[in-house]
Scaffold this motif. Sequence first.
Motif, PDB file in Angstrom:
ATOM      1  N   LEU A  19      35.183  -0.957  94.884  1.00 21.21           N
ATOM      2  CA  LEU A  19      35.977  -1.705  93.912  1.00 21.21           C
ATOM      3  C   LEU A  19      36.524  -2.996  94.512  1.00 21.21           C
ATOM      4  N   ARG A  20      36.889  -2.956  95.757  1.00 10.36           N
ATOM      5  CA  ARG A  20      37.397  -4.156  96.424  1.00 10.36           C
ATOM      6  C   ARG A  20      36.304  -5.213  96.551  1.00 10.36           C
ATOM      7  N   LEU A  21      35.091  -4.779  96.882  1.00 11.40           N
ATOM      8  CA  LEU A  21      33.979  -5.732  96.963  1.00 11.40           C
ATOM      9  C   LEU A  21      33.668  -6.337  95.598  1.00 11.40           C
ATOM     10  N   LEU A  22      33.699  -5.528  94.562  1.00  3.86           N
ATOM     11  CA  LEU A  22      33.434  -6.036  93.220  1.00  3.86           C
ATOM     12  C   LEU A  22      34.524  -7.006  92.773  1.00  3.86           C
ATOM     13  N   GLU A  23      35.750  -6.719  93.104  1.00  8.61           N
ATOM     14  CA  GLU A  23      36.861  -7.580  92.723  1.00  8.61           C
ATOM     15  C   GLU A  23      36.801  -8.926  93.422  1.00  8.61           C
ATOM     16  N   ARG A  24      36.376  -8.944  94.657  1.00  2.00           N
ATOM     17  CA  ARG A  24      36.303 -10.190  95.419  1.00  2.00           C
ATOM     18  C   ARG A  24      35.061 -11.008  95.076  1.00  2.00           C
ATOM     19  N   GLY A  25      34.127 -10.466  94.357  1.00  2.00           N
ATOM     20  CA  GLY A  25      32.948 -11.221  93.960  1.00  2.00           C
ATOM     21  C   GLY A  25      31.769 -11.027  94.885  1.00  2.00           C
ATOM     22  N   GLY A  26      31.746 -10.017  95.684  1.00  2.00           N
ATOM     23  CA  GLY A  26      30.623  -9.758  96.558  1.00  2.00           C
ATOM     24  C   GLY A  26      30.970  -9.906  98.021  1.00  2.00           C
ATOM     25  N   VAL A  27      29.961  -9.728  98.841  1.00  2.00           N
ATOM     26  CA  VAL A  27      30.156  -9.749 100.283  1.00  2.00           C
ATOM     27  C   VAL A  27      30.213 -11.176 100.810  1.00  2.00           C
ATOM     28  N   SER A  28      29.427 -12.088 100.262  1.00  2.00           N
ATOM     29  CA  SER A  28      29.281 -13.430 100.833  1.00  2.00           C
ATOM     30  C   SER A  28      30.260 -14.435 100.253  1.00  2.00           C
TER      31      SER A  28
END
Length: 63
Positions: A19-28
């Motif tokens: 969920l944190r990765l999705l909220e931030r817009g991805g890894v890159s």
Amino acid sequence: MLKVLLVIVVVTVTVYLLLRLLERGGVSRATKQNPRTIAPDDDVDFLRDIDRKRPHPHDDSEG
């Protein structure tokens, strides 16, 4: 009982990270950030020198 608790903890951490990765817009996301552009009115040197660079007409009406 300990195995069930361990599975719950692992699933909870995994869901949190996803969920944190999705909220931030991805890894890159860190590579997409642009440096902050300073506008002329934010530049201290520009504001200090603006009065010096502007031509000042002489006041000839006094005399």
